[in-house]
Write a protein that holds these residues in place. Structure first.
Motif, PDB file in Angstrom:
ATOM      1  N   UNK A 356       0.812  -1.216   0.000  1.00 27.01           N
ATOM      2  CA  UNK A 356       0.000   0.000   0.000  1.00 27.01           C
ATOM      3  C   UNK A 356       0.848   1.270   0.000  1.00 27.01           C
ATOM      4  N   UNK A 357       2.104   1.160   0.403  1.00 28.41           N
ATOM      5  CA  UNK A 357       2.904   2.373   0.551  1.00 28.41           C
ATOM      6  C   UNK A 357       4.209   2.351  -0.267  1.00 28.41           C
ATOM      7  N   UNK A 358       4.540   1.212  -0.886  1.00 31.75           N
ATOM      8  CA  UNK A 358       5.869   1.095  -1.500  1.00 31.75           C
ATOM      9  C   UNK A 358       5.809   0.915  -2.997  1.00 31.75           C
ATOM     10  N   UNK A 359       6.582   1.754  -3.708  1.00 27.24           N
ATOM     11  CA  UNK A 359       6.898   1.573  -5.111  1.00 27.24           C
ATOM     12  C   UNK A 359       8.422   1.683  -5.242  1.00 27.24           C
ATOM     13  N   UNK A 360       8.980   1.033  -6.244  1.00 22.56           N
ATOM     14  CA  UNK A 360      10.427   1.146  -6.424  1.00 22.56           C
ATOM     15  C   UNK A 360      10.787   1.051  -7.904  1.00 22.56           C
ATOM     16  N   UNK A 361      11.970   1.538  -8.199  1.00 17.86           N
ATOM     17  CA  UNK A 361      12.489   1.505  -9.569  1.00 17.86           C
ATOM     18  C   UNK A 361      14.001   1.298  -9.499  1.00 17.86           C
ATOM     19  N   UNK A 362      14.499   0.348 -10.289  1.00 22.92           N
ATOM     20  CA  UNK A 362      15.936   0.083 -10.371  1.00 22.92           C
ATOM     21  C   UNK A 362      16.394   0.355 -11.792  1.00 22.92           C
ATOM     22  N   UNK A 363      17.339   1.291 -11.937  1.00 26.69           N
ATOM     23  CA  UNK A 363      17.833   1.662 -13.260  1.00 26.69           C
ATOM     24  C   UNK A 363      19.365   1.766 -13.209  1.00 26.69           C
ATOM     25  N   UNK A 364      20.004   0.651 -13.485  1.00 26.77           N
ATOM     26  CA  UNK A 364      21.469   0.598 -13.479  1.00 26.77           C
ATOM     27  C   UNK A 364      21.939   0.283 -14.891  1.00 26.77           C
ATOM     28  N   UNK A 365      22.630   1.227 -15.570  1.00 26.11           N
ATOM     29  CA  UNK A 365      23.007   1.040 -16.974  1.00 26.11           C
ATOM     30  C   UNK A 365      23.944  -0.148 -17.167  1.00 26.11           C
ATOM     31  N   UNK A 366      23.897  -0.673 -18.371  1.00 26.95           N
ATOM     32  CA  UNK A 366      24.739  -1.817 -18.717  1.00 26.95           C
ATOM     33  C   UNK A 366      26.231  -1.487 -18.605  1.00 26.95           C
ATOM     34  N   UNK A 367      26.583  -0.233 -18.877  1.00 27.80           N
ATOM     35  CA  UNK A 367      28.002   0.144 -18.885  1.00 27.80           C
ATOM     36  C   UNK A 367      28.673   0.027 -17.518  1.00 27.80           C
ATOM     37  N   UNK A 368      27.866   0.013 -16.470  1.00 28.26           N
ATOM     38  CA  UNK A 368      28.447  -0.128 -15.125  1.00 28.26           C
ATOM     39  C   UNK A 368      28.024  -1.444 -14.473  1.00 28.26           C
ATOM     40  N   UNK A 401      16.592   3.440  -7.411  1.00 32.99           N
ATOM     41  CA  UNK A 401      18.001   3.024  -7.391  1.00 32.99           C
ATOM     42  C   UNK A 401      18.534   3.188  -8.806  1.00 32.99           C
ATOM     43  N   UNK A 402      19.554   4.024  -8.972  1.00 35.29           N
ATOM     44  CA  UNK A 402      20.137   4.253 -10.293  1.00 35.29           C
ATOM     45  C   UNK A 402      21.626   4.551 -10.140  1.00 35.29           C
ATOM     46  N   UNK A 403      22.327   4.586 -11.259  1.00 38.61           N
ATOM     47  CA  UNK A 403      23.773   4.790 -11.200  1.00 38.61           C
ATOM     48  C   UNK A 403      24.313   5.407 -12.473  1.00 38.61           C
ATOM     49  N   UNK A 404      25.555   5.930 -12.388  1.00 39.66           N
ATOM     50  CA  UNK A 404      26.211   6.556 -13.543  1.00 39.66           C
ATOM     51  C   UNK A 404      27.714   6.680 -13.241  1.00 39.66           C
ATOM     52  N   UNK A 405      28.471   6.976 -14.311  1.00 43.71           N
ATOM     53  CA  UNK A 405      29.906   7.213 -14.161  1.00 43.71           C
ATOM     54  C   UNK A 405      30.186   8.712 -14.154  1.00 43.71           C
ATOM     55  N   UNK A 406      31.138   9.100 -13.285  1.00 42.81           N
ATOM     56  CA  UNK A 406      31.456  10.516 -13.176  1.00 42.81           C
ATOM     57  C   UNK A 406      32.899  10.689 -12.720  1.00 42.81           C
ATOM     58  N   UNK A 407      33.727  11.275 -13.585  1.00 48.20           N
ATOM     59  CA  UNK A 407      35.128  11.592 -13.264  1.00 48.20           C
ATOM     60  C   UNK A 407      35.885  10.374 -12.713  1.00 48.20           C
ATOM     61  N   UNK A 408      35.772   9.270 -13.419  1.00 51.02           N
ATOM     62  CA  UNK A 408      36.511   8.076 -13.040  1.00 51.02           C
ATOM     63  C   UNK A 408      35.905   7.304 -11.887  1.00 51.02           C
ATOM     64  N   UNK A 409      34.721   7.682 -11.441  1.00 52.12           N
ATOM     65  CA  UNK A 409      34.056   6.980 -10.350  1.00 52.12           C
ATOM     66  C   UNK A 409      32.713   6.435 -10.828  1.00 52.12           C
TER      67      UNK A 409
END
Length: 492
Positions: A356-368, A401-409
């Motif tokens: 009743x209270x929870x939704x979620x989304x996971x988006x982690x690109x293939x490159x990482x 939940x998501x992710x990306x690359x930034x300045x070598x991290x």
């Protein structure tokens, strides 16, 4: 020449400190001793020369410039009968003259003086012969005219010749003495010049030694001092490089060995602390699972009692996937792809409980997807977002939940739109995590995650928190991406 100097310099630099000081002392003392010996030798030689010259002059003075006058007068008194032969004793004067000439001959080095002495000795022989002749005539009681003839033409002629030879002898001896004095003066001036030059060289040498000897001792000591200072400051990569000096080389090598041992011991202690901390963190992590398992099993029981068999099966499958990912074959590091499946299983299970209270989304690109991440990193963050963000919000909330690359991290984000935190609360959470305080229940899971990342990858990586009251909370996970490249190469 330069090679010999270099070898001598290296030999000196390799000497023990006491021998260096001794060599420096002898290097200054020996020239002084040699100079003193030269002075003493010159003084002795000059004294001998002066003594010989003075003795010769003194003996000739004893001979007397009045020899002719005195001897002629003695013979005259004997001839005229005023004095007896025995009272005048003229042979004594002749003997004394001979002795003087013998002594002068022993000391003189002048060839002309020796010739004159020979002539005077011959003249004294003739003088003795005439004197004896007069004595014989006197003893015979007559021959006055004959004695007068001998005295005038013999005695006086010979004494005149002796007087002339004696004057010439004095001249040559004085000339020789003058040459001796000139030689002594020249030799003395040479010694003085040599002494001045030697003293000047010794002064320069002393200055060099005073400068060089302490430097050969203090320079490596200063180097050792700098090394020990850096070691005391925590730099265990520094090493001492002293190549000369017996004691200092041993001290340098001992210091390097000590640094190596200290570095090895510190590394060993660090590894042991890491292993101990990882074990402690694993124990903390294991404390999470029983609560989750208890709540999940309670949900399964509730679904079974409600007759929802399909959801029971689905929940059991998700729970199986969750614990399979949790165990992970004993691996400490997993790929982000594996971690993504783990949190997806967790959120699916929790969505059944909090549908009743929870939704979620996971988006982690293939490159990482192949980035390496400590196992069970995102699950505690997602759990924290659920229990402290979404659960206390009115209405439905969403976890992203998501992710990306930034300045070598690689940056992974767990974000919720829950109730958020006040600035004071946010700073408190940051302080507890960064100050490594795991005593608060609310933050020990965050501390666990942050500490495992720091232990594995370094202090520049870990968690960063952002939140606003009433708008939600965002947690960033900063990881290195270099491990992903290694992983991909290994898989290929």
């Amino acid at each position: 020449m330069s090679k010999r100097f270099t070898r001598a310099k290296d030999y000196y630099r390799d000497l023990p400190i006491t021998q260096k000081i001794t060599v420096g002392f002898l290097a200054m003392l020996v020239p002084i001793l040699i100079l003193m010996a030269a002075w003493f030798y010159n003084m002795i030689q000059n004294n001998n020369y002066y003594s010989d010259a003075a003795q010769t002059t003194s003996m000739l003075s004893d001979f007397g410039l009045d020899f002719k006058k005195n001897y002629d007068y003695k013979i005259y008194l004997i001839i005229v009968g005023n004095k007896t032969y025995s009272s005048q004793n003229p042979m004594k004067d002749i003997d004394e003259a001979r002795n003087i000439l013998d002594n002068v001959e022993d000391h003189t080095k002048n060839r002309q003086s020796q010739d004159l002495i020979d002539n005077m000795q011959h003249s004294l022989d003739n003088l003795e012969k005439y004197t004896k002749k007069i004595r014989t005539n006197v003893l015979s009681g007559g021959f006055y005219d004959a004695n007068q003839e001998i005295w005038e033409n013999g005695i006086q002629s010979i004494t005149t010749l002796i007087q002339q030879n004696m004057l010439e002898l004095l001249y040559y001896e004085n000339l020789d003495s003058t040459q001796v004095y000139a030689s002594i003066e020249s030799r003395t001036l040479n010694i003085v010049a040599i002494s001045v030059g030697t003293l000047a060289l010794m002064f320069v040498f002393a200055v060099l030694m005073i400068t060089y000897i302490p430097r050969t001792i203090t320079k490596p000591v200063r180097e050792l001092s700098k090394v020990t200072e850096r070691v005391a400051g925590g730099d265990l990569t520094v090493r001492s490089h002293i190549e000369h000096g017996v004691e200092l080389k041993v001290l340098s090598e001992s210091l390097n060995i000590m640094i190596e041992k200290i570095s090895s011991l510190i590394e060993r202690v660090r590894e042991e602390q890491i292993h101990l901390r990882e074990a402690e963190l694993e124990i903390l992590q294991l404390q999470i699972n029983p609560h989750f398992l208890y709540n999940t099993l309670d949900t399964i029981v509730w679904l079974a009692e409600a007759g929802n068999d399909e959801m029971v099966v689905d929940m059991v499958e998700k729970l199986s996937d969750f614990f399979r990912a949790t165990l992970g074959g004993g691996k400490e590091l997993v790929t982000l792809e594996e971690e993504s499946r783990h949190i997806d299983s967790y959120l699916q299970i929790q969505r059944v409980r909090y549908q009743d209270i929870l939704e979620y989304e996971i988006n982690l690109p293939e490159e990482i997807s192949q980035v390496q991440i400590p196992k069970i990193t995102l699950q505690p963050l997602v759990e924290n977002a659920l229990y402290h963000g979404i659960k206390y919000k009115r209405g439905k909330g969403k976890i992203s939940v998501y992710g990306y690359q930034q300045e070598g991290e690689c940056v992974l984000v767990v974000e919720d739109d829950g109730r958020g935190m006040s600035p004071e609360k946010l700073e408190e959470i940051r302080g507890r995590v960064q100050a490594q305080k795991e005593t608060e229940k609310e933050s020990y899971g965050l501390y666990n995650v942050n500490e495992r990342i720091r232990l594995r990858f370094g202090k520049k990586y870990g968690l960063r928190f952002f939140s606003q009251m009433g708008e939600g909370t965002k947690v960033e996970v900063h990881l290195p991406v270099r491990d992903a490249a290694v992983k991909k190469t290994t898989k290929a």
